[in-house]
Design a protein around this motif. Structure first.
Motif: not given
Lengths: 383, 245
Positions: A278-279, A281-288, A292, A297, B53, B55, B88, B92, B94, B96, B110
């Motif tokens: 999920g970490q 996926e969240a980064a991907t969904a944000l466009g990173l 990056q 992450i 998107n 995924l 989600f 999800n 982060f 840290h 970005v």
């Protein structure tokens, strides 16, 4: 009073507790009395006489300033890093001081004391400066620190070798163990990160190369690799990079770095796998993008998880440096064996030298493991 | 009414090994529309919004988001991801990074927004979801509901035109569901195009313009909430609604 309560609760709680306490107390008394009896009845002049050889081997006396310089830079860098990373607690500091005082008591004479105090002074200053800079939240601080660590390795070689430095064959003693460990760690860690990422990569070629590298180096004992560097490498790669001429200490550095990188890679791979899908996926969904994602992450979290395991790998590498006697390098352990064999007046006094050798290894290892515990504690706060 | 299509899906299929998760989904989602996706578990509803998107990569068919086709072209994928935000089930966040940093990271990295601007944006979004006082905390110090609200703020920070919600309240304790739904309701009223996979029928009834009912990788029935609650046509829809209502 708290101590009395603690004793009552933990040592004298029940009949079995009392029995166990008595047995352990006798056992501790037995061992300690044997040990202390030996320590206080033995003539330690052999350590006094061989102080310099144990620490730096045959390094020429008039060149010792090079080692002092490297040592000073290293302590200043370490202090700066500690100052940047976390606030020293009084309790921890007392622990470090107590531990570090042991080797100083054994090895420091009056004229060295000045050097040690100067280094201590500058270390404390750099600690305070970086602590202050961190509080100011200046972004440049971390960059300065990172850059200094990056140029530390080449600088170290310059100071030790350039402008008429002694031959690398003359390096010896505890200095060799420390420098081999520092280099194996500083070179092995980034390489290990790349190997771990390579092994987790979706590019099959990179993945395969990483796996082959890791499994090759983990598949044989370190001693075998040192022998390989000693006998096979010169024949195996005739004159390529003029490896025949490369000094044994350098070969040891290369072998140790590669060997440790394979282990570090596997430790980090474990950390990478512990990051939930999920970490990413969240980064991907944000466009990173994937780099990056990795930098901001995945890696920070993965490294955090494996800090204890990485530090124990470091400790293992540090102790493994004593195996370089295979290459004929006179490291601390080798010297500890040589003194009672070759110096007539101390003939057969192995226990004395080996005790001191063990103590030096112990001091560094214990400090490292304490550092890892402090880092863990600090990271738990943000968890 | 002159409505622009925001998402255009045609005959979208998705295979997981030999399992057909999507068997040809065709749907148009209009700008400003709030679509609630219903269906039993394993019906492909999550898979569908995850293909939007990128995924999950769809195997055949076409997906267009605001006219950009989702294909192997990295530029297109980047453009679509910058226009589509996602929330989600498991938040999800982060772990840290602080709450503030969770939100500012993507705009800074970005969109190359300067730090101060990103932080102002983050604070205004935290205010919008009602937890500006939590900015300095770490995700693990927040309740589930608060974490999900941060996740919504994080997605909004990229200023998307479309928001996807993948069962946003399913992992929450019952008493925290409302605070998240309130934020989503406010978002829906502000005119955001939304696709929500959810089982919260009260919320769905209140804000949805249209329902899509999924079963076994196909859209079985679609229509307005009134249509679904008063006059569902298909047996499978009736069965499903009777089970969850």
């Amino acid at each position: 009073m708290r101590i009395v309560i603690w004793i009552k609760e933990n040592l004298l709680g029940s009949k079995i507790d009392i029995l166990m306490t008595l047995i352990s107390a006798y056992f501790i008394y037995f061992i300690a009395s044997l040990f202390l009896n030996f320590v206080f009845t033995t003539d330690w002049t052999l350590i006094q006489v061989n102080r310099k050889i144990l620490l730096v081997g045959l390094f020429p006396e008039e060149q010792l300033w090079r080692i002092w310089t490297v040592f000073s830079i290293f302590s200043i860098l370490i202090s700066a890093t500690i100052g940047y990373l976390y606030k020293l607690k009084l309790r921890n500091s007392i622990f470090y001081i107590l531990i570090l005082i042991i080797p100083f008591l054994i090895f420091t004479t009056m004229n060295l004391l000045v050097n040690v105090l100067i280094i201590l002074f500058f270390s404390i200053i750099s600690y305070s400066v970086f602590y202050y800079l961190k509080e100011k939240k200046l972004k440049i601080t971390s960059r300065i620190l990172l850059l200094s660590w990056l140029i530390f390795l080449p600088t170290l070689f310059f100071i030790l070798i350039l402008f008429g430095g002694p031959k690398v064959t003359l390096w010896g003693g505890f200095f060799v163990n420390l420098i081999l460990a520092v280099i194996a760690i500083l070179a092995g860690f980034p390489l290990g990160v790349f190997l771990a990422l390579g092994r987790a990569s979706s590019y099959q070629v990179i993945k395969l190369v990483s796996i082959i590298f890791i499994e090759t180096f983990r598949g044989a004992p370190l001693i075998a690799w040192l022998f390989f560097a000693w006998f096979v490498l010169p024949n195996f790669l005739p004159n390529l990079f003029s490896l025949n001429d490369i000094n044994l200490v350098i070969r040891a550095m290369i072998v140790l770095s590669l060997f440790s990188s394979a282990y570090i890679a596997e430790v980090i791979r474990g950390g990478l796998q512990s990051i939930p899908k999920g970490q990413k996926e969240a980064a991907t969904a944000l466009g990173l993008n994937s780099i990056q994602e990795l930098l901001f992450i995945v890696l920070p979290q993965a490294l955090r998880v494996v800090i204890p395991a990485i530090v124990s790998t470091f400790i293992a590498i540090f102790k493994d440096t004593s195996l370089v006697f295979i290459l004929g390098i006179t490291d601390l352990l080798r010297i500890g064996r040589l003194i009672p064999e070759q110096q007539q007046e101390f003939y057969g006094k192995s226990i004395e030298t080996l005790l001191v050798v063990a103590l030096l290894f112990w001091v560094v290892s214990i400090v490292l493991s304490q550092v890892s515990r402090s880092i863990e504690e600090r990271l738990n706060v943000s968890k | 009414m002159n409505k622009k299509v925001a998402i255009e899906a045609k005959e979208v299929t998705k295979l997981f090994g030999t399992f057909e998760a999507l068997k040809g989904i065709t749907a148009d989602i209009y700008e400003g529309e709030v679509v609630v996706v219903l269906g039993p578990s394993g019906s492909g509803k999550s898979t569908f919004i995850r293909t939007i998107n990128g995924l999950e990569e769809h195997n055949s068919g076409t997906i267009k988001v605001n006219g950009t086709e989702l294909n192997n072209n990295v530029k297109n994928i980047e453009k679509i991801r910058s226009e589509v935000g996602m929330v989600f089930q498991q938040f999800n966040l982060f772990p840290h990074l602080s709450v503030l940093r969770n939100i500012t990271l993507a705009p800074q990295k970005v969109k190359k927004l300067p730090k101060s601007e990103a932080e102002d944006l983050a604070m205004s979004l935290l205010e919008r979801v009602g937890i500006p006082e939590q900015a300095k905390k770490f995700p693990s110090q927040l309740s589930g509901g608060q974490q999900q609200r941060v996740a919504i703020a994080r997605a909004l920070a990229m200023q998307p035109k479309i928001m996807l919600f993948d069962e946003p309240t399913s992992a929450l304790d019952p008493e925290m569901i409302k605070e998240v739904l309130d934020v989503m309701t406010e978002l829906a009223r502000s005119g955001m195009t939304m696709i929500c996979v959810t089982h919260e029928m009260g919320f769905a009834k209140e804000v949805a313009d249209r329902f899509l009912f999924f079963d076994e990788g196909l859209i079985v029935e679609s229509g307005t909430p009134e249509h679904f609650f008063e006059n569902p046509q298909e047996d499978r829809t009736k069965l499903f609604l009777s089970q969850i209502l």
